[in-house]
Motif scaffolding. Structure first.
Motif, PDB file in Angstrom:
ATOM      1  N   GLY A  17     -19.135  35.991  15.243  1.00  0.00           N
ATOM      2  CA  GLY A  17     -19.690  34.740  15.740  1.00  0.00           C
ATOM      3  C   GLY A  17     -20.958  34.388  14.983  1.00  0.00           C
ATOM      4  O   GLY A  17     -21.504  35.211  14.263  1.00  0.00           O
ATOM      5  N   PHE A  18     -21.401  33.143  15.135  1.00  0.00           N
ATOM      6  CA  PHE A  18     -22.620  32.733  14.449  1.00  0.00           C
ATOM      7  C   PHE A  18     -23.268  31.580  15.201  1.00  0.00           C
ATOM      8  O   PHE A  18     -22.643  30.913  16.013  1.00  0.00           O
ATOM      9  CB  PHE A  18     -22.340  32.330  12.999  1.00  0.00           C
ATOM     10  N   ARG A  19     -24.541  31.370  14.909  1.00  0.00           N
ATOM     11  CA  ARG A  19     -25.295  30.241  15.451  1.00  0.00           C
ATOM     12  C   ARG A  19     -26.199  29.717  14.352  1.00  0.00           C
ATOM     13  O   ARG A  19     -26.820  30.488  13.626  1.00  0.00           O
ATOM     14  CB  ARG A  19     -26.114  30.691  16.664  1.00  0.00           C
ATOM     15  N   LEU A  20     -26.262  28.397  14.229  1.00  0.00           N
ATOM     16  CA  LEU A  20     -27.099  27.741  13.234  1.00  0.00           C
ATOM     17  C   LEU A  20     -28.116  26.865  13.941  1.00  0.00           C
ATOM     18  O   LEU A  20     -27.796  26.232  14.950  1.00  0.00           O
ATOM     19  CB  LEU A  20     -26.253  26.866  12.305  1.00  0.00           C
ATOM     20  N   SER A  21     -29.336  26.806  13.401  1.00  0.00           N
ATOM     21  CA  SER A  21     -30.342  25.906  13.965  1.00  0.00           C
ATOM     22  C   SER A  21     -31.352  25.537  12.891  1.00  0.00           C
ATOM     23  O   SER A  21     -31.523  26.241  11.903  1.00  0.00           O
ATOM     24  CB  SER A  21     -31.047  26.543  15.163  1.00  0.00           C
ATOM     25  N   VAL A  22     -32.002  24.402  13.108  1.00  0.00           N
ATOM     26  CA  VAL A  22     -33.073  23.930  12.233  1.00  0.00           C
ATOM     27  C   VAL A  22     -34.331  23.861  13.079  1.00  0.00           C
ATOM     28  O   VAL A  22     -34.352  23.148  14.093  1.00  0.00           O
ATOM     29  CB  VAL A  22     -32.754  22.543  11.639  1.00  0.00           C
ATOM     30  N   PRO A  23     -35.375  24.616  12.732  1.00  0.00           N
ATOM     31  CA  PRO A  23     -36.591  24.579  13.538  1.00  0.00           C
ATOM     32  C   PRO A  23     -37.267  23.205  13.441  1.00  0.00           C
ATOM     33  O   PRO A  23     -37.323  22.630  12.350  1.00  0.00           O
ATOM     34  CB  PRO A  23     -37.483  25.666  12.952  1.00  0.00           C
ATOM     35  N   PRO A  24     -37.773  22.680  14.562  1.00  0.00           N
ATOM     36  CA  PRO A  24     -38.385  21.348  14.535  1.00  0.00           C
ATOM     37  C   PRO A  24     -39.601  21.259  13.613  1.00  0.00           C
ATOM     38  O   PRO A  24     -39.849  20.207  13.030  1.00  0.00           O
ATOM     39  CB  PRO A  24     -38.779  21.087  15.986  1.00  0.00           C
ATOM     40  N   ASP A  25     -40.310  22.360  13.451  1.00  0.00           N
ATOM     41  CA  ASP A  25     -41.504  22.343  12.595  1.00  0.00           C
ATOM     42  C   ASP A  25     -41.194  22.663  11.135  1.00  0.00           C
ATOM     43  O   ASP A  25     -42.067  22.574  10.280  1.00  0.00           O
ATOM     44  CB  ASP A  25     -42.557  23.311  13.132  1.00  0.00           C
ATOM     45  N   ARG A  26     -39.944  23.056  10.819  1.00  0.00           N
ATOM     46  CA  ARG A  26     -39.554  23.383   9.440  1.00  0.00           C
ATOM     47  C   ARG A  26     -38.160  22.812   9.148  1.00  0.00           C
ATOM     48  O   ARG A  26     -37.174  23.541   9.041  1.00  0.00           O
ATOM     49  CB  ARG A  26     -39.521  24.898   9.243  1.00  0.00           C
ATOM     50  N   PRO A  27     -38.048  21.486   9.015  1.00  0.00           N
ATOM     51  CA  PRO A  27     -36.735  20.889   8.778  1.00  0.00           C
ATOM     52  C   PRO A  27     -36.126  21.255   7.429  1.00  0.00           C
ATOM     53  O   PRO A  27     -34.964  20.947   7.173  1.00  0.00           O
ATOM     54  CB  PRO A  27     -37.003  19.386   8.877  1.00  0.00           C
ATOM     55  N   ILE A  42     -27.579  39.834  12.985  1.00  0.00           N
ATOM     56  CA  ILE A  42     -28.300  39.734  11.716  1.00  0.00           C
ATOM     57  C   ILE A  42     -28.850  38.320  11.640  1.00  0.00           C
ATOM     58  O   ILE A  42     -28.099  37.348  11.778  1.00  0.00           O
ATOM     59  CB  ILE A  42     -27.382  40.019  10.515  1.00  0.00           C
ATOM     60  N   ARG A  43     -30.160  38.191  11.426  1.00  0.00           N
ATOM     61  CA  ARG A  43     -30.796  36.879  11.346  1.00  0.00           C
ATOM     62  C   ARG A  43     -31.354  36.660   9.941  1.00  0.00           C
ATOM     63  O   ARG A  43     -32.017  37.532   9.394  1.00  0.00           O
ATOM     64  CB  ARG A  43     -31.920  36.768  12.374  1.00  0.00           C
ATOM     65  N   VAL A  44     -31.079  35.478   9.392  1.00  0.00           N
ATOM     66  CA  VAL A  44     -31.609  35.097   8.087  1.00  0.00           C
ATOM     67  C   VAL A  44     -32.026  33.632   8.131  1.00  0.00           C
ATOM     68  O   VAL A  44     -31.583  32.885   8.996  1.00  0.00           O
ATOM     69  CB  VAL A  44     -30.585  35.308   6.946  1.00  0.00           C
ATOM     70  N   SER A  45     -32.888  33.263   7.206  1.00  0.00           N
ATOM     71  CA  SER A  45     -33.226  31.850   7.049  1.00  0.00           C
ATOM     72  C   SER A  45     -32.911  31.443   5.616  1.00  0.00           C
ATOM     73  O   SER A  45     -33.072  32.228   4.682  1.00  0.00           O
ATOM     74  CB  SER A  45     -34.698  31.593   7.372  1.00  0.00           C
ATOM     75  N   LEU A  46     -32.425  30.221   5.461  1.00  0.00           N
ATOM     76  CA  LEU A  46     -32.071  29.692   4.156  1.00  0.00           C
ATOM     77  C   LEU A  46     -32.789  28.374   3.938  1.00  0.00           C
ATOM     78  O   LEU A  46     -32.939  27.595   4.875  1.00  0.00           O
ATOM     79  CB  LEU A  46     -30.560  29.432   4.069  1.00  0.00           C
ATOM     80  N   THR A  47     -33.206  28.136   2.700  1.00  0.00           N
ATOM     81  CA  THR A  47     -33.727  26.817   2.388  1.00  0.00           C
ATOM     82  C   THR A  47     -32.549  25.841   2.416  1.00  0.00           C
ATOM     83  O   THR A  47     -31.380  26.249   2.352  1.00  0.00           O
ATOM     84  CB  THR A  47     -34.370  26.773   0.988  1.00  0.00           C
ATOM     85  N   LYS A  48     -32.860  24.568   2.490  1.00  0.00           N
ATOM     86  CA  LYS A  48     -31.805  23.558   2.533  1.00  0.00           C
ATOM     87  C   LYS A  48     -30.898  23.677   1.303  1.00  0.00           C
ATOM     88  O   LYS A  48     -29.676  23.618   1.416  1.00  0.00           O
ATOM     89  CB  LYS A  48     -32.422  22.164   2.605  1.00  0.00           C
ATOM     90  N   GLU A  49     -31.494  23.883   0.145  1.00  0.00           N
ATOM     91  CA  GLU A  49     -30.715  23.994  -1.095  1.00  0.00           C
ATOM     92  C   GLU A  49     -29.802  25.222  -1.065  1.00  0.00           C
ATOM     93  O   GLU A  49     -28.637  25.157  -1.452  1.00  0.00           O
ATOM     94  CB  GLU A  49     -31.640  24.061  -2.312  1.00  0.00           C
ATOM     95  N   SER A  50     -30.340  26.350  -0.601  1.00  0.00           N
ATOM     96  CA  SER A  50     -29.536  27.574  -0.519  1.00  0.00           C
ATOM     97  C   SER A  50     -28.402  27.418   0.484  1.00  0.00           C
ATOM     98  O   SER A  50     -27.290  27.899   0.258  1.00  0.00           O
ATOM     99  CB  SER A  50     -30.403  28.766  -0.123  1.00  0.00           C
ATOM    100  N   ALA A  51     -28.670  26.747   1.595  1.00  0.00           N
ATOM    101  CA  ALA A  51     -27.648  26.536   2.618  1.00  0.00           C
ATOM    102  C   ALA A  51     -26.500  25.688   2.066  1.00  0.00           C
ATOM    103  O   ALA A  51     -25.326  25.981   2.316  1.00  0.00           O
ATOM    104  CB  ALA A  51     -28.257  25.877   3.852  1.00  0.00           C
ATOM    105  N   VAL A  52     -26.825  24.658   1.289  1.00  0.00           N
ATOM    106  CA  VAL A  52     -25.789  23.812   0.698  1.00  0.00           C
ATOM    107  C   VAL A  52     -24.948  24.617  -0.288  1.00  0.00           C
ATOM    108  O   VAL A  52     -23.706  24.555  -0.261  1.00  0.00           O
ATOM    109  CB  VAL A  52     -26.420  22.568   0.023  1.00  0.00           C
ATOM    110  N   MET A  53     -25.595  25.387  -1.147  1.00  0.00           N
ATOM    111  CA  MET A  53     -24.860  26.204  -2.115  1.00  0.00           C
ATOM    112  C   MET A  53     -23.988  27.233  -1.401  1.00  0.00           C
ATOM    113  O   MET A  53     -22.842  27.467  -1.790  1.00  0.00           O
ATOM    114  CB  MET A  53     -25.822  26.897  -3.079  1.00  0.00           C
ATOM    115  N   PHE A  54     -24.527  27.859  -0.362  1.00  0.00           N
ATOM    116  CA  PHE A  54     -23.764  28.844   0.408  1.00  0.00           C
ATOM    117  C   PHE A  54     -22.530  28.190   1.015  1.00  0.00           C
ATOM    118  O   PHE A  54     -21.424  28.723   0.946  1.00  0.00           O
ATOM    119  CB  PHE A  54     -24.654  29.462   1.490  1.00  0.00           C
ATOM    120  N   GLY A  55     -22.700  27.017   1.610  1.00  0.00           N
ATOM    121  CA  GLY A  55     -21.584  26.297   2.210  1.00  0.00           C
ATOM    122  C   GLY A  55     -20.498  25.965   1.196  1.00  0.00           C
ATOM    123  O   GLY A  55     -19.305  26.086   1.483  1.00  0.00           O
TER     124      GLY A  55
END
Length: 64
Positions: A17-27, A42-55
């Motif tokens: 399973g997984f959960r995705l979120s965007v913090p309000p103070d760090r869009p 396991i928790r990780v954070s991705l920059t917007k660019e990294s998230a797009v490439m990962f997707g």
């Protein structure tokens, strides 16, 4: 499952399973929480660019 040589190990975990979120103070970040069968959460954070490439890579792998 662990692969690689003595200097570098890659560990693979089955994701149940997984959960995705965007913090309000760090869009510019995507917070990812993966629920694994054998390693718990396991928790990780991705920059917007990294998230797009990962997707894009996930989409490519899923359509093979």
């Amino acid at each position: 499952m662990t692969t690689g040589d003595q200097n570098e190990k890659q560990v693979f975990h089955a994701v149940s399973g997984f959960r995705l979120s965007v913090p309000p103070d760090r869009p510019d970040l995507l917070l990812v929480e993966l629920k694994t069968i054998d390693a718990g959460i396991i928790r990780v954070s991705l920059t917007k660019e990294s998230a797009v490439m990962f997707g894009q890579e996930v989409e490519k792998a899923a359509t093979r």
